[in-house]
Design a protein around this motif. Sequence first.
Motif, PDB file in Angstrom:
ATOM      1  N   THR A  52      42.867  31.564  50.587  1.00 52.11           N
ATOM      2  CA  THR A  52      42.611  32.806  49.856  1.00 52.11           C
ATOM      3  C   THR A  52      43.774  33.127  48.919  1.00 52.11           C
ATOM      4  OG1 THR A  52      41.286  33.646  51.675  1.00 52.11           O
ATOM      5  CG2 THR A  52      42.187  35.272  50.138  1.00 52.11           C
ATOM      6  N   ILE A  53      44.975  33.014  49.463  1.00 56.35           N
ATOM      7  CA  ILE A  53      46.167  33.309  48.655  1.00 56.35           C
ATOM      8  C   ILE A  53      46.259  32.340  47.479  1.00 56.35           C
ATOM      9  CG2 ILE A  53      48.690  33.307  48.659  1.00 56.35           C
ATOM     10  CD1 ILE A  53      48.458  34.209  51.644  1.00 56.35           C
ATOM     11  N   ALA A  54      46.003  31.055  47.769  1.00 50.84           N
ATOM     12  CA  ALA A  54      46.074  30.057  46.702  1.00 50.84           C
ATOM     13  C   ALA A  54      45.060  30.368  45.605  1.00 50.84           C
ATOM     14  CB  ALA A  54      45.837  28.663  47.281  1.00 50.84           C
ATOM     15  N   LEU A  55      43.856  30.801  46.012  1.00 44.42           N
ATOM     16  CA  LEU A  55      42.820  31.129  45.028  1.00 44.42           C
ATOM     17  C   LEU A  55      43.249  32.308  44.150  1.00 44.42           C
ATOM     18  CD1 LEU A  55      39.517  30.764  47.114  1.00 44.42           C
ATOM     19  CD2 LEU A  55      40.165  29.429  45.104  1.00 44.42           C
ATOM     20  N   VAL A  56      43.780  33.357  44.821  1.00 43.33           N
ATOM     21  CA  VAL A  56      44.202  34.542  44.053  1.00 43.33           C
ATOM     22  C   VAL A  56      45.327  34.164  43.093  1.00 43.33           C
ATOM     23  CG1 VAL A  56      45.228  36.847  44.218  1.00 43.33           C
ATOM     24  CG2 VAL A  56      43.425  36.181  45.802  1.00 43.33           C
ATOM     25  N   GLN A  57      46.248  33.335  43.596  1.00 45.78           N
ATOM     26  CA  GLN A  57      47.371  32.946  42.737  1.00 45.78           C
ATOM     27  C   GLN A  57      46.948  31.990  41.623  1.00 45.78           C
ATOM     28  OE1 GLN A  57      50.075  31.619  45.845  1.00 45.78           O
ATOM     29  NE2 GLN A  57      51.401  33.407  45.470  1.00 45.78           N
ATOM     30  N   SER A  58      45.796  31.343  41.803  1.00 49.09           N
ATOM     31  CA  SER A  58      45.350  30.380  40.785  1.00 49.09           C
ATOM     32  C   SER A  58      44.781  31.079  39.559  1.00 49.09           C
ATOM     33  CB  SER A  58      44.273  29.463  41.370  1.00 49.09           C
ATOM     34  OG  SER A  58      43.037  30.146  41.408  1.00 49.09           O
ATOM     35  N   MET A  59      44.567  32.376  39.657  1.00 45.77           N
ATOM     36  CA  MET A  59      43.974  33.088  38.520  1.00 45.77           C
ATOM     37  C   MET A  59      44.894  32.973  37.320  1.00 45.77           C
ATOM     38  SD  MET A  59      41.560  35.960  39.496  1.00 45.77           S
ATOM     39  CE  MET A  59      42.478  37.380  39.869  1.00 45.77           C
ATOM     40  N   SER A  60      44.278  32.633  36.187  1.00 45.56           N
ATOM     41  CA  SER A  60      45.115  32.458  35.002  1.00 45.56           C
ATOM     42  C   SER A  60      45.638  33.827  34.545  1.00 45.56           C
ATOM     43  CB  SER A  60      44.308  31.801  33.890  1.00 45.56           C
ATOM     44  OG  SER A  60      43.104  32.494  33.724  1.00 45.56           O
ATOM     45  N   HIS A  61      46.863  33.805  34.092  1.00 50.04           N
ATOM     46  CA  HIS A  61      47.447  35.064  33.624  1.00 50.04           C
ATOM     47  C   HIS A  61      46.846  35.422  32.278  1.00 50.04           C
ATOM     48  CE1 HIS A  61      51.188  35.613  36.312  1.00 50.04           C
ATOM     49  NE2 HIS A  61      50.176  35.109  36.988  1.00 50.04           N
ATOM     50  N   ILE A  62      46.535  36.680  32.142  1.00 50.83           N
ATOM     51  CA  ILE A  62      45.970  37.109  30.859  1.00 50.83           C
ATOM     52  C   ILE A  62      46.963  38.023  30.160  1.00 50.83           C
ATOM     53  CG2 ILE A  62      43.519  36.856  31.335  1.00 50.83           C
ATOM     54  CD1 ILE A  62      43.647  39.880  32.154  1.00 50.83           C
ATOM     55  N   GLY A  63      46.929  37.980  28.837  1.00 51.13           N
ATOM     56  CA  GLY A  63      47.862  38.787  28.056  1.00 51.13           C
ATOM     57  C   GLY A  63      47.170  39.977  27.411  1.00 51.13           C
ATOM     58  N   ALA A  64      47.975  40.901  26.933  1.00 50.44           N
ATOM     59  CA  ALA A  64      47.441  42.079  26.250  1.00 50.44           C
ATOM     60  C   ALA A  64      46.711  41.641  24.981  1.00 50.44           C
ATOM     61  CB  ALA A  64      48.587  43.035  25.915  1.00 50.44           C
ATOM     62  N   PRO A  65      45.734  42.446  24.550  1.00 47.99           N
ATOM     63  CA  PRO A  65      44.994  42.089  23.330  1.00 47.99           C
ATOM     64  C   PRO A  65      45.892  42.103  22.085  1.00 47.99           C
ATOM     65  CG  PRO A  65      44.117  44.094  24.358  1.00 47.99           C
ATOM     66  CD  PRO A  65      45.272  43.685  25.157  1.00 47.99           C
ATOM     67  N   GLU A  66      45.384  41.519  21.028  1.00 50.88           N
ATOM     68  CA  GLU A  66      46.148  41.499  19.773  1.00 50.88           C
ATOM     69  C   GLU A  66      46.379  42.918  19.266  1.00 50.88           C
ATOM     70  OE1 GLU A  66      44.906  38.997  16.464  1.00 50.88           O
ATOM     71  OE2 GLU A  66      44.125  37.590  17.960  1.00 50.88           O
ATOM     72  N   ARG A  67      47.425  43.082  18.519  1.00 49.23           N
ATOM     73  CA  ARG A  67      47.764  44.365  17.890  1.00 49.23           C
ATOM     74  C   ARG A  67      47.984  45.477  18.919  1.00 49.23           C
ATOM     75  NH1 ARG A  67      47.413  45.527  13.077  1.00 49.23           N
ATOM     76  NH2 ARG A  67      46.600  47.575  13.451  1.00 49.23           N
ATOM     77  N   PHE A  68      48.230  45.098  20.163  1.00 49.48           N
ATOM     78  CA  PHE A  68      48.411  46.123  21.210  1.00 49.48           C
ATOM     79  C   PHE A  68      49.598  47.034  20.894  1.00 49.48           C
ATOM     80  CE2 PHE A  68      50.188  47.694  25.174  1.00 49.48           C
ATOM     81  CZ  PHE A  68      49.077  48.218  25.797  1.00 49.48           C
ATOM     82  N   THR A  69      50.729  46.399  20.562  1.00 47.92           N
ATOM     83  CA  THR A  69      51.954  47.175  20.310  1.00 47.92           C
ATOM     84  C   THR A  69      51.780  48.115  19.114  1.00 47.92           C
ATOM     85  OG1 THR A  69      53.231  45.336  21.179  1.00 47.92           O
ATOM     86  CG2 THR A  69      54.444  46.982  19.947  1.00 47.92           C
TER      87      THR A  69
ATOM     88  N   GLN B 127      36.917  31.945  38.621  1.00 44.96           N
ATOM     89  CA  GLN B 127      37.791  33.078  38.278  1.00 44.96           C
ATOM     90  C   GLN B 127      37.076  34.411  38.475  1.00 44.96           C
ATOM     91  OE1 GLN B 127      40.892  33.208  35.971  1.00 44.96           O
ATOM     92  NE2 GLN B 127      41.420  31.222  36.807  1.00 44.96           N
ATOM     93  N   GLU B 128      35.815  34.423  38.036  1.00 42.13           N
ATOM     94  CA  GLU B 128      35.042  35.652  38.151  1.00 42.13           C
ATOM     95  C   GLU B 128      34.828  36.017  39.608  1.00 42.13           C
ATOM     96  OE1 GLU B 128      32.568  37.271  35.614  1.00 42.13           O
ATOM     97  OE2 GLU B 128      34.226  36.861  34.252  1.00 42.13           O
ATOM     98  N   VAL B 129      34.596  34.987  40.424  1.00 36.99           N
ATOM     99  CA  VAL B 129      34.359  35.234  41.846  1.00 36.99           C
ATOM    100  C   VAL B 129      35.618  35.820  42.490  1.00 36.99           C
ATOM    101  CG1 VAL B 129      33.803  34.179  44.068  1.00 36.99           C
ATOM    102  CG2 VAL B 129      32.625  33.418  42.009  1.00 36.99           C
ATOM    103  N   ILE B 130      36.754  35.218  42.159  1.00 35.72           N
ATOM    104  CA  ILE B 130      38.003  35.721  42.741  1.00 35.72           C
ATOM    105  C   ILE B 130      38.249  37.157  42.261  1.00 35.72           C
ATOM    106  CG2 ILE B 130      40.485  35.350  42.980  1.00 35.72           C
ATOM    107  CD1 ILE B 130      39.903  32.373  42.189  1.00 35.72           C
TER     108      ILE B 130
END
Lengths: 206, 187
Positions: A52-69, B127-130
């Motif tokens: 479970t932990i490995a799955l949660v940690q496998s989530m790709s990091h997402i960044g803020a949308p363009e022009r956020f700042t 990803q969506e499932v997690i």
Amino acid sequence: MCEIMASCQKEIVRLMHNYLDGELFSGEQQKLKAHLQTCNDCRQHFLELKKTIALVQSMSHIGAPERFTEEVLFALPKETRVIGIQRWIRRHPFFTAASLFLALMTGGLLSTWQQEANHFAFTKYNNLQVENDTVVVPAGEQVKGDIVVENGDIRVEGEVQGDVTVINGEQYMASAGRVTGEIEEIDEAFGWIWFKLKKAVTGVFD
Amino acid sequence: MELIVQRRIKQVLKGDQNAFGEIVELYKDKVYQICFRMLWDRHEAEDAAQETFIKAFVNIHTYDPEKKFATWLYRIATNLCIDRIRKKKPDYHLDAEIAGTEGLNMYSQVASTEELPEEAVENLELQEVIQSAIFNLPEKYRSVIVLKYIEELQLQEIADILELPLGTVKTRIHRGREALRKYLRNM
């Protein structure tokens, strides 16, 4: 789950979580390890937690949308203006006090000016005549002192031994008329304020 | 990084808006990520992340420079997200049964209203499932799991952000992990 060891299950699960948080003493670690080797259900449980932990940690990091700042900064200006003014006031206390004083003074005088706006008035002398809103210094008469006319005209046919001031009006001088002092016409609010201030100041020094 | 941030904060306090822009640049991804994982909606996450920075700017004078800036900033973000989650109640956990509709849950609702073919629902990306598993957690477990496993923060820092005793944070993480395990064990 671990039916035979139901009483120890809770304790083992607690050890699993402490292990996952990296907070097990070596003695506890031995205990957990030994138990997992003998109990399939607990081993399964432990593996599921790790997965479970490995799955949660496998989530790709997402960044803020363009022009956020830019958008955040765009949403700020109102605040900066207020802060800017506050900061400016803190840095210039004397100027602020002085301009506040001036603003209040002008405000007070202006309201007086508006109140007096339609009121015809003049300095009283026995030999003055009034025709509608015109003050007349009759021919052959002598006025000893200054004359102020507000919201009306003045016609000088005789002699004024002093200043003539006309506020919101005009002065007419007959060919025979004579004014020994200054003649002044005041129409604008600013001139009127200046006149009042001058009067107040000369009043202070008199 | 903290050193640069402290210098920028001093400039912001003097009214330098560009210095605040640099702070936003440094933290925008982390703040947006917290908001997105908590709210699971891009627009809402963007709103919440923007609100976080605006609130930070307006209240910058209340920040204590003795403490870590990120902790202060993440606290604003998590509080705003928790507020939004609470306002949205009654919550719509996908597998919660809808009152008066026996056997019908949000999965069937999603399928019927958006007319997704059944396979599309089944083939939701991993990803969506997690993410849905995280989203199904009650908000008190969701925030600790996001901070621990997505932002990879220490337990003590999580306790500081959420202003909770360390023991409470540990308990919530344990329960959150157990709840996630139930959703994800068969993946």
